[in-house]
Design an enzyme around this catalytic site. Structure first.
Site, mmCIF file in Angstrom:
data_model
loop_
_atom_site.group_PDB
_atom_site.id
_atom_site.type_symbol
_atom_site.label_atom_id
_atom_site.label_comp_id
_atom_site.label_asym_id
_atom_site.label_seq_id
_atom_site.Cartn_x
_atom_site.Cartn_y
_atom_site.Cartn_z
ATOM 1 N N LYS A 128 72.657 95.331 -87.119
ATOM 2 C CA LYS A 128 72.631 96.332 -86.035
ATOM 3 C C LYS A 128 72.870 97.697 -86.635
ATOM 4 O O LYS A 128 73.463 97.817 -87.708
ATOM 5 C CB LYS A 128 73.755 96.037 -85.033
ATOM 6 C CG LYS A 128 73.535 96.666 -83.684
ATOM 7 C CD LYS A 128 72.615 95.821 -82.830
ATOM 8 C CE LYS A 128 72.271 96.443 -81.517
ATOM 9 N NZ LYS A 128 71.579 95.490 -80.639
ATOM 10 N N ASP A 168 67.566 99.653 -78.843
ATOM 11 C CA ASP A 168 68.740 99.223 -78.071
ATOM 12 C C ASP A 168 69.037 100.405 -77.133
ATOM 13 O O ASP A 168 68.119 101.212 -76.857
ATOM 14 C CB ASP A 168 69.928 98.911 -79.001
ATOM 15 C CG ASP A 168 71.057 98.161 -78.291
ATOM 16 O OD1 ASP A 168 70.942 96.943 -78.098
ATOM 17 O OD2 ASP A 168 72.061 98.791 -77.908
HETATM 18 P P1 NDP Z 1 68.684 101.707 -72.143
HETATM 19 O O1 NDP Z 1 69.137 102.857 -72.939
HETATM 20 O O2 NDP Z 1 67.253 101.543 -71.837
HETATM 21 O O3 NDP Z 1 69.476 101.641 -70.772
HETATM 22 C C1 NDP Z 1 70.859 101.591 -70.731
HETATM 23 C C2 NDP Z 1 71.313 101.579 -69.287
HETATM 24 O O4 NDP Z 1 72.707 101.293 -69.247
HETATM 25 C C3 NDP Z 1 71.111 102.910 -68.590
HETATM 26 O O5 NDP Z 1 70.918 102.711 -67.233
HETATM 27 C C4 NDP Z 1 72.452 103.609 -68.877
HETATM 28 O O6 NDP Z 1 72.777 104.618 -67.936
HETATM 29 C C5 NDP Z 1 73.413 102.442 -68.750
HETATM 30 N N1 NDP Z 1 74.581 102.701 -69.623
HETATM 31 C C6 NDP Z 1 74.572 102.803 -70.968
HETATM 32 N N2 NDP Z 1 75.802 103.065 -71.442
HETATM 33 C C7 NDP Z 1 76.583 103.143 -70.360
HETATM 34 C C8 NDP Z 1 77.967 103.390 -70.172
HETATM 35 N N3 NDP Z 1 78.776 103.625 -71.216
HETATM 36 N N4 NDP Z 1 78.442 103.366 -68.896
HETATM 37 C C9 NDP Z 1 77.624 103.127 -67.850
HETATM 38 N N5 NDP Z 1 76.294 102.896 -67.959
HETATM 39 C C10 NDP Z 1 75.802 102.900 -69.188
HETATM 40 O O7 NDP Z 1 69.235 100.428 -72.931
HETATM 41 P P2 NDP Z 1 68.774 98.899 -72.832
HETATM 42 O O8 NDP Z 1 68.355 98.572 -71.456
HETATM 43 O O9 NDP Z 1 67.867 98.625 -73.956
HETATM 44 O O10 NDP Z 1 70.146 98.159 -73.168
HETATM 45 C C11 NDP Z 1 71.069 97.766 -72.151
HETATM 46 C C12 NDP Z 1 71.959 96.674 -72.706
HETATM 47 O O11 NDP Z 1 71.167 95.545 -73.088
HETATM 48 C C13 NDP Z 1 72.765 97.030 -73.955
HETATM 49 O O12 NDP Z 1 73.988 96.353 -73.909
HETATM 50 C C14 NDP Z 1 71.924 96.471 -75.079
HETATM 51 O O13 NDP Z 1 72.693 96.215 -76.224
HETATM 52 C C15 NDP Z 1 71.431 95.187 -74.449
HETATM 53 N N6 NDP Z 1 70.234 94.588 -75.008
HETATM 54 C C16 NDP Z 1 69.088 95.306 -75.170
HETATM 55 C C17 NDP Z 1 67.971 94.698 -75.688
HETATM 56 C C18 NDP Z 1 66.663 95.404 -75.803
HETATM 57 O O14 NDP Z 1 65.697 94.772 -76.216
HETATM 58 N N7 NDP Z 1 66.555 96.664 -75.460
HETATM 59 C C19 NDP Z 1 67.995 93.300 -76.123
HETATM 60 C C20 NDP Z 1 69.222 92.626 -75.843
HETATM 61 C C21 NDP Z 1 70.292 93.271 -75.329
HETATM 62 P P3 NDP Z 1 72.634 106.171 -68.380
HETATM 63 O O15 NDP Z 1 71.170 106.398 -68.530
HETATM 64 O O16 NDP Z 1 73.260 106.924 -67.271
HETATM 65 O O17 NDP Z 1 73.386 106.289 -69.679
HETATM 66 O O1 2IT Z 2 70.654 93.306 -78.765
HETATM 67 C C1 2IT Z 2 69.496 92.970 -79.069
HETATM 68 O O2 2IT Z 2 69.176 91.789 -79.213
HETATM 69 C C2 2IT Z 2 68.489 94.033 -79.241
HETATM 70 N N1 2IT Z 2 68.796 95.195 -79.032
HETATM 71 C C3 2IT Z 2 67.106 93.674 -79.686
HETATM 72 C C4 2IT Z 2 67.043 93.569 -81.182
HETATM 73 C C5 2IT Z 2 65.664 93.384 -81.764
HETATM 74 O O3 2IT Z 2 65.615 93.345 -82.994
HETATM 75 O O4 2IT Z 2 64.677 93.264 -81.051
#
Ligand code: NDP
Ligand code: 2IT
Length: 448
Positions: A128, A168
């Site tokens: 990561k 992420d």
């Molecule tokens: P994005 O940046 O696309 O979206 C994040 C969302 O979460 C936004 O709505 C944001 O609101 C909110 N958010 C982030 N930080 C905070 C905080 N500290 N307090 C409140 N709200 C918060 O990220 P992703 O959708 O990609 O990721 C979301 C989660 O999913 C993370 O935990 C990530 O690690 C996990 N994840 C992502 C993957 C991927 O493929 N993208 C895969 C697996 C897991 P705002 O815009 O107001 O900050």
């Molecule tokens: O938390 C996760 O699994 C991710 N942000 C996706 C990682 C990836 O390599 O696609």
């Protein structure tokens, strides 16, 4: 609580060495607790020091990222990459750009990624990275300059057979494009070193949708064991980023009504059901705030309190924002309002106390490592397509994603059953993910 002496010692040493890293220690504690039954059954794990090797990253580095804003001012951010474990394949895991990023956050995410990637069944190690840079409110040109500077250093440490980053929080299609462009320019090699690329330059169909879709495939499977899947369920999703948006779309396609979503400014509730196209346009195209949704849709109401979302009665809760966003009080509210299932789209969104409360109350609980593995699984499929120089259709990738999520669910159930904790998918996922990593570490002897 850990009772096994060997694991107690491993945890104590880890805590001593990483005393300022609470999120990392939280993730380690959960895994070690789950694995007690395995360590007791397999004495070779202690004999070969597998656990103390597992909790120390193979490599962890931090670097300066300097960049110039539109007004000509110089800024310095901190970049990170944690190459945690490579026994199953090249380090694989996302990059997070958020002001809260620090060594503890990157290490917890890297540690979780080892077991998640193992669960997918694809050959990927765990890693990561990220930076304490906030893309919010920055112009495209500023984000581009930051990404180019970040990649100038990161490019020295990654490669399609070494370490393959992705997105992420705060890293989506725009950031991946800028970073990949810079990587090619620096290395003169177009080998797909990042995943989550655009479809026009080596990306895979379904990668954008994969985490949210995978989360729903997993949750549907979990619900089917006792109910008839998502059909007719009321669903609450926190966050409104990449994972949350496509969880919204898939949950609706599977027959559910999603009534609330959030961002860090608060949540919107719409009893008519959140409208996917409007939310997608607001969040993906216009990078707007969720409050604006309530100005656009008359049946929606905005509340400027992020955690208030868990007070809304629902059948299924999908926390898809960030770590520790759902605590014990939130869990109590969900349970007293009759929640049936909770599945983690974000990484470690539920605090340990909340998870325990769900399990005690027989709520179906899908832990992040299993439930959100669809994103990285589809990244693995993007790597395969890049290596073979082919592009699979949307339907083909979606089918593979569905099969992988079903398989993860079944393997987590089987492992939980085999070790005497039927229905406990926290233990089941940790055990199933760990076994392959441990077997490989044992096979390699004492290397790292
Ligand atoms: P994005 O940046 O696309 O979206 C994040 C969302 O979460 C936004 O709505 C944001 O609101 C909110 N958010 C982030 N930080 C905070 C905080 N500290 N307090 C409140 N709200 C918060 O990220 P992703 O959708 O990609 O990721 C979301 C989660 O999913 C993370 O935990 C990530 O690690 C996990 N994840 C992502 C993957 C991927 O493929 N993208 C895969 C697996 C897991 P705002 O815009 O107001 O900050
Ligand atoms: O938390 C996760 O699994 C991710 N942000 C996706 C990682 C990836 O390599 O696609």
């Amino acid at each position: 609580m850990i009772t096994n002496q060997y694991l107690q010692k491993v945890y104590q040493e880890t805590a001593k060495r990483n005393s300022a890293q609470p999120e990392y220690l939280q993730a380690v504690m959960e895994v070690l607790e789950s694995l007690e039954c395995v360590v007791e059954r397999r004495p070779e794990l202690e004999q070969w020091g597998v656990m103390q090797r597992l909790v120390e990253p193979e490599r962890f580095f931090q670097f300066r990222v300097s960049w110039v804003d539109d007004a000509g001012h110089v800024h310095v951010n901190r970049g990170y990459r944690c190459q945690f474990n490579s026994v199953l394949g090249p380090y694989k895991g996302g990059l997070r750009f958020h002001p809260s990023v620090n060594a503890s956050i990157i290490k917890f995410l890297g540690f979780e990624q080892i077991f998640k990637n193992s669960l997918t069944g694809l050959p990927m190690g765990g890693g990561k990275g990220g930076a304490d840079f906030d893309p919010k409110g920055k112009s495209d040109a500023e984000v581009m300059r930051f990404c180019q500077s970040f990649m100038t250093e990161l490019s020295k440490h990654i490669g399609e057979d070494t370490d393959v980053p992705a997105g992420d929080i705060g890293v989506g299609a725009r950031e991946i494009g800028y970073m990949y462009g810079q990587y090619i320019r620096l290395s003169n090699r177009n080998t797909g070193v990042l995943t989550g690329k655009g479809l026009s330059y080596g990306g895979s169909f379904v990668r954008t949708e994969a985490t949210g879709y995978g989360l729903c495939y997993f949750t549907d499977e979990m619900l089917r064991a006792v109910h008839n899947g998502f059909e007719g369920k009321r669903v609450v999703i926190s966050g409104s980023g990449n994972v949350a948006l496509y969880a919204l779309q898939k949950a609706q396609q599977l027959g559910a009504k999603v009534i609330a979503m959030s961002d860090s400014g608060g949540f919107v509730c719409d009893e008519e059901g959140i409208r996917f196209e409007i939310m997608q346009d607001l969040k993906e195209n216009r990078r707007g705030r969720i409050e604006e949704y309530a100005h656009m849709v008359r049946s929606a109401r905005f509340t400027p309190n992020t955690n208030g979302i868990w007070q809304i009665p629902c059948d299924v809760a999908l926390p898809c924002a960030t770590q520790n966003e759902l605590g014990l009080e939130d869990a109590k509210a969900l349970v007293s309002n009759g929640v049936i299932a909770v599945a983690e789209g974000a990484n470690m969104p539920c605090t340990p106390e909340a998870v325990e409360y769900f399990l005690e109350n027989q709520i179906l609980f899908g832990p992040a490592k299993a439930a959100n593995a669809g994103g990285v699984a589809t990244s693995g499929l993007e790597m395969s397509q890049n290596n073979m120089r082919v592009n699979w259709s949307f339907e083909k990738v979606d089918q593979k994603l569905h099969d992988i999520m079903t398989d993860i669910y079944q393997r987590a159930c089987q492992a939980a059953e085999e070790y005497g904790y039927p229905g406990n998918l926290v233990r089941g996922s940790n055990i199933a993910g760990f076994q392959k990593v441990a077997d490989s570490m044992l096979a390699y002897g004492i290397t790292y």
